[in-house]
Motif scaffolding. Structure first.
Motif, PDB file in Angstrom:
ATOM      1  N   ARG A  24     -16.920 -27.354  44.468  1.00 54.00           N
ATOM      2  CA  ARG A  24     -15.616 -26.916  44.970  1.00 54.00           C
ATOM      3  C   ARG A  24     -14.611 -27.216  43.870  1.00 54.00           C
ATOM      4  O   ARG A  24     -14.636 -28.286  43.277  1.00 54.00           O
ATOM      5  CB  ARG A  24     -15.218 -27.686  46.228  1.00 54.00           C
ATOM      6  N   LYS A  25     -13.742 -26.300  43.594  1.00 53.40           N
ATOM      7  CA  LYS A  25     -12.757 -26.472  42.533  1.00 53.40           C
ATOM      8  C   LYS A  25     -11.366 -26.649  43.122  1.00 53.40           C
ATOM      9  O   LYS A  25     -11.003 -25.964  44.080  1.00 53.40           O
ATOM     10  CB  LYS A  25     -12.722 -25.242  41.607  1.00 53.40           C
ATOM     11  N   ARG A  26     -10.607 -27.542  42.493  1.00 55.97           N
ATOM     12  CA  ARG A  26      -9.176 -27.593  42.771  1.00 55.97           C
ATOM     13  C   ARG A  26      -8.563 -26.420  42.019  1.00 55.97           C
ATOM     14  O   ARG A  26      -8.988 -26.075  40.915  1.00 55.97           O
ATOM     15  CB  ARG A  26      -8.545 -28.899  42.280  1.00 55.97           C
ATOM     16  N   VAL A  27      -7.555 -25.791  42.604  1.00 52.46           N
ATOM     17  CA  VAL A  27      -6.917 -24.640  41.986  1.00 52.46           C
ATOM     18  C   VAL A  27      -5.407 -24.836  42.033  1.00 52.46           C
ATOM     19  O   VAL A  27      -4.854 -25.173  43.082  1.00 52.46           O
ATOM     20  CB  VAL A  27      -7.311 -23.333  42.710  1.00 52.46           C
ATOM     21  N   ALA A  28      -4.772 -24.639  40.882  1.00 52.83           N
ATOM     22  CA  ALA A  28      -3.316 -24.707  40.783  1.00 52.83           C
ATOM     23  C   ALA A  28      -2.801 -23.327  40.417  1.00 52.83           C
ATOM     24  O   ALA A  28      -3.457 -22.575  39.702  1.00 52.83           O
ATOM     25  CB  ALA A  28      -2.900 -25.721  39.730  1.00 52.83           C
ATOM     26  N   ALA A  29      -1.606 -23.008  40.911  1.00 53.61           N
ATOM     27  CA  ALA A  29      -0.977 -21.716  40.609  1.00 53.61           C
ATOM     28  C   ALA A  29       0.490 -21.951  40.288  1.00 53.61           C
ATOM     29  O   ALA A  29       1.255 -22.411  41.148  1.00 53.61           O
ATOM     30  CB  ALA A  29      -1.123 -20.761  41.793  1.00 53.61           C
ATOM     31  N   VAL A  88      -5.511 -18.094  32.819  1.00 49.71           N
ATOM     32  CA  VAL A  88      -6.467 -18.844  33.642  1.00 49.71           C
ATOM     33  C   VAL A  88      -7.014 -19.930  32.725  1.00 49.71           C
ATOM     34  O   VAL A  88      -7.496 -19.640  31.629  1.00 49.71           O
ATOM     35  CB  VAL A  88      -7.626 -17.964  34.155  1.00 49.71           C
ATOM     36  N   ASP A  89      -6.910 -21.178  33.148  1.00 46.99           N
ATOM     37  CA  ASP A  89      -7.323 -22.317  32.320  1.00 46.99           C
ATOM     38  C   ASP A  89      -8.301 -23.180  33.104  1.00 46.99           C
ATOM     39  O   ASP A  89      -7.976 -23.644  34.197  1.00 46.99           O
ATOM     40  CB  ASP A  89      -6.096 -23.137  31.927  1.00 46.99           C
ATOM     41  N   TRP A  90      -9.494 -23.373  32.545  1.00 50.43           N
ATOM     42  CA  TRP A  90     -10.431 -24.338  33.132  1.00 50.43           C
ATOM     43  C   TRP A  90     -10.074 -25.698  32.553  1.00 50.43           C
ATOM     44  O   TRP A  90     -10.083 -25.890  31.335  1.00 50.43           O
ATOM     45  CB  TRP A  90     -11.884 -23.989  32.812  1.00 50.43           C
ATOM     46  N   VAL A  91      -9.733 -26.622  33.435  1.00 53.55           N
ATOM     47  CA  VAL A  91      -9.337 -27.969  33.043  1.00 53.55           C
ATOM     48  C   VAL A  91     -10.496 -28.917  33.356  1.00 53.55           C
ATOM     49  O   VAL A  91     -10.929 -29.005  34.510  1.00 53.55           O
ATOM     50  CB  VAL A  91      -8.069 -28.408  33.806  1.00 53.55           C
ATOM     51  N   PRO A  96      -9.032 -39.674  37.502  1.00 51.56           N
ATOM     52  CA  PRO A  96      -9.778 -39.643  38.765  1.00 51.56           C
ATOM     53  C   PRO A  96     -10.070 -38.230  39.258  1.00 51.56           C
ATOM     54  O   PRO A  96     -10.705 -38.056  40.296  1.00 51.56           O
ATOM     55  CB  PRO A  96      -8.830 -40.358  39.744  1.00 51.56           C
ATOM     56  N   TRP A  97      -9.619 -37.221  38.529  1.00 53.03           N
ATOM     57  CA  TRP A  97      -9.717 -35.843  38.997  1.00 53.03           C
ATOM     58  C   TRP A  97     -10.989 -35.140  38.532  1.00 53.03           C
ATOM     59  O   TRP A  97     -11.420 -35.305  37.405  1.00 53.03           O
ATOM     60  CB  TRP A  97      -8.519 -35.028  38.484  1.00 53.03           C
ATOM     61  N   ASP A  98     -11.543 -34.326  39.422  1.00 53.23           N
ATOM     62  CA  ASP A  98     -12.606 -33.408  39.049  1.00 53.23           C
ATOM     63  C   ASP A  98     -11.989 -32.262  38.248  1.00 53.23           C
ATOM     64  O   ASP A  98     -10.770 -32.195  38.078  1.00 53.23           O
ATOM     65  CB  ASP A  98     -13.271 -32.827  40.301  1.00 53.23           C
ATOM     66  N   ASP A  99     -12.822 -31.336  37.811  1.00 54.82           N
ATOM     67  CA  ASP A  99     -12.299 -30.190  37.074  1.00 54.82           C
ATOM     68  C   ASP A  99     -11.448 -29.312  37.985  1.00 54.82           C
ATOM     69  O   ASP A  99     -11.459 -29.466  39.211  1.00 54.82           O
ATOM     70  CB  ASP A  99     -13.423 -29.411  36.406  1.00 54.82           C
ATOM     71  N   GLN A 100     -10.720 -28.397  37.356  1.00 54.11           N
ATOM     72  CA  GLN A 100      -9.774 -27.564  38.093  1.00 54.11           C
ATOM     73  C   GLN A 100      -9.621 -26.226  37.386  1.00 54.11           C
ATOM     74  O   GLN A 100      -9.879 -26.104  36.193  1.00 54.11           O
ATOM     75  CB  GLN A 100      -8.438 -28.302  38.156  1.00 54.11           C
ATOM     76  N   ILE A 101      -9.187 -25.238  38.119  1.00 55.72           N
ATOM     77  CA  ILE A 101      -8.806 -23.937  37.570  1.00 55.72           C
ATOM     78  C   ILE A 101      -7.291 -23.829  37.748  1.00 55.72           C
ATOM     79  O   ILE A 101      -6.778 -23.978  38.862  1.00 55.72           O
ATOM     80  CB  ILE A 101      -9.500 -22.772  38.307  1.00 55.72           C
ATOM     81  N   ALA A 102      -6.581 -23.576  36.633  1.00 54.44           N
ATOM     82  CA  ALA A 102      -5.120 -23.477  36.677  1.00 54.44           C
ATOM     83  C   ALA A 102      -4.695 -22.070  36.269  1.00 54.44           C
ATOM     84  O   ALA A 102      -5.102 -21.574  35.220  1.00 54.44           O
ATOM     85  CB  ALA A 102      -4.498 -24.514  35.750  1.00 54.44           C
TER      86      ALA A 102
END
Length: 168
Positions: A24-29, A88-91, A96-102
């Motif tokens: 599951r990915k965290r997603v920021a917009a 679109v940025d893969w972080v 403490p954070w998992d990866d994310q899509i920004a």
């Protein structure tokens, strides 16, 4: 033998099991908003240090372009049309954070900042800054993403980044 769509109940259970095992990915917009002078809008969050682009986290099953409009409405009290995708940025995992899509979307040009007051307790301030000052005010990861968004805007072509870097 794996279930098939011919048995809808077994098939749905099979797919649900696979879904539960996948990441599951965290997603920021966020939105890149400018004024007629070309200055960039930044917001000052109350829950973390430093300035940020307006926007925020995507809620469960919410499309990113809907999330950024919701966040702009909540934070700034403005309904802003998203003009297109810039970045679109893969972080990668950090702290403490998992990866994310920004995502960064083009929010276009606003006519002025006279009524750009924060509309919720998450922000203490919203201001336009010249690009160079905006670059100084944001952290390194966001600076790289914001720079890429400006390039994408000039080229009229979205960019994919990996931790803020094009051409991975």
């Amino acid at each position: 033998m794996s279930p098939t769509p011919a048995d809808p109940e077994a098939w749905d259970a099979y797919l649900a099991e696979g879904n539960a095992k996948q990441a599951r990915k965290r997603v920021a917009a966020d939105a890149l908003l400018r004024d007629p002078a070309g200055r960039v809008l930044l917001v000052n969050p109350t829950y973390k240090p430093g300035w940020d682009l307006p926007g925020g986290m995507v809620e469960l099953n919410e499309p990113p372009e809907v999330a950024v409009r919701r966040e702009l409405r909540e934070e700034l009290g403005r309904d802003i049309d998203v003009l297109g995708l810039l970045v679109v940025d893969w972080v990668p995992p950090h702290g403490p954070w998992d990866d994310q899509i920004a995502f960064i979307f083009d929010g276009g040009t606003l006519d002025g900042d006279e009524d750009l007051q924060p509309h919720d307790e998450e922000l203490s301030e919203a201001r336009f800054f010249p690009l160079e000052k905006a670059r100084e005010l944001v952290g390194g990861r966001l600076r790289r993403r914001m720079d890429a968004a400006m390039r994408a805007l000039q080229r009229n072509c979205p960019l994919y980044l990996r931790d803020g870097v094009v051409g991975w």
